[in-house]
Design a protein around this motif. Sequence first.
Motif, mmCIF file in Angstrom:
data_model
loop_
_atom_site.group_PDB
_atom_site.id
_atom_site.type_symbol
_atom_site.label_atom_id
_atom_site.label_comp_id
_atom_site.label_asym_id
_atom_site.label_seq_id
_atom_site.Cartn_x
_atom_site.Cartn_y
_atom_site.Cartn_z
ATOM 1 N N THR A 88 1.539 5.459 -1.253
ATOM 2 C CA THR A 88 0.700 6.407 -0.526
ATOM 3 C C THR A 88 0.758 6.023 0.956
ATOM 4 O O THR A 88 1.267 4.949 1.320
ATOM 5 N N GLU A 90 -1.702 5.079 2.645
ATOM 6 C CA GLU A 90 -2.504 3.853 2.748
ATOM 7 C C GLU A 90 -1.667 2.636 2.350
ATOM 8 O O GLU A 90 -1.742 1.574 2.989
ATOM 9 N N ASP A 91 -0.843 2.774 1.317
ATOM 10 C CA ASP A 91 0.027 1.668 0.880
ATOM 11 C C ASP A 91 0.983 1.241 1.990
ATOM 12 O O ASP A 91 1.280 0.054 2.149
ATOM 13 N N ASP A 109 -4.853 3.440 11.591
ATOM 14 C CA ASP A 109 -5.799 4.481 11.182
ATOM 15 C C ASP A 109 -5.961 5.535 12.280
ATOM 16 O O ASP A 109 -6.016 6.738 12.002
ATOM 17 N N SER A 118 -3.136 12.081 5.872
ATOM 18 C CA SER A 118 -4.179 11.571 4.984
ATOM 19 C C SER A 118 -3.688 10.317 4.270
ATOM 20 O O SER A 118 -2.553 10.267 3.801
ATOM 21 N N LYS A 119 -4.561 9.325 4.180
ATOM 22 C CA LYS A 119 -4.191 8.077 3.519
ATOM 23 C C LYS A 119 -3.891 8.271 2.035
ATOM 24 O O LYS A 119 -3.175 7.469 1.429
ATOM 25 N N LYS A 120 -4.426 9.332 1.459
ATOM 26 C CA LYS A 120 -4.247 9.554 0.022
ATOM 27 C C LYS A 120 -2.907 10.206 -0.314
ATOM 28 O O LYS A 120 -2.487 10.216 -1.473
ATOM 29 N N ASP A 121 -2.238 10.771 0.685
ATOM 30 C CA ASP A 121 -0.972 11.465 0.437
ATOM 31 C C ASP A 121 0.105 10.501 -0.037
ATOM 32 O O ASP A 121 0.177 9.355 0.428
ATOM 33 N N HIS A 122 0.948 10.960 -0.948
ATOM 34 C CA HIS A 122 2.083 10.156 -1.401
ATOM 35 C C HIS A 122 3.295 10.423 -0.519
ATOM 36 O O HIS A 122 3.526 11.558 -0.096
#
Length: 229
Positions: A88, A90-91, A109, A118-122
């Motif tokens: 993601t 974030e990863d 950030d 978005s941090k949640k996007d893959h």
Amino acid sequence: MLLECNGLVKTYMSKRAVDNLSLNIERGRIYALLGPNGSGKTTFMKIAAGLVKPTSGSIAFCGNNIGVESKKKVAYMSTEPFFYNYMTVEDVGKYYQDFFEDFDMKRYDDLLEKMELSKKDHVKTLSSGLAAKLKLAATLARKSELYMLDEPLNGIDIIARDRVMTAILETIGNENSIIISSHLVDELEKVVDNAIFIKNGGVYLAGGAEELRATHKKSLVELYKEIYA
């Protein structure tokens, strides 16, 4: 001097990707590294980043050979994707934080917000433009002394380019420098301090942007067309 190159040569079989290239990179400046595909820009950057060894010639970062120590202070963004698909956004930040001591998560950030990521996007679901922004955010979140960005505007639409260029400009300071490789000369002309025109693996023309314009009575775009037409 931040980076010094003298008579740099890199050969692949019978082809010289970099041919007797000599240049100096000073602190506190933004450099445009200009030239068409195959001119040697990417090979030079990879040598400076310590990813490729030169065939001959010398290259030094802060007076020392390119190696483990210089890699800690040089942030290189390649044109190729370099994140795993399972990650993601974030990863990616955690991955960089693990690898680079100078990585600033708060800066990352902030850059994600500016790039509308978005941090949640893959990673695997990102469009080419968003993937390009992610690479740039991860690279600029490092507190490096030299940033080398290979075609950072590739895949990014015209509307988003101003936001990207602003993020790049906010990174420059008196103690670091940025080298931007791009064929979008008109985008760089507005912001760069120096221009380096690479042709057939060597430096064809280089100098301060204002000096080049005054001497040749032409814009960098016009010089580019004249040199490579």
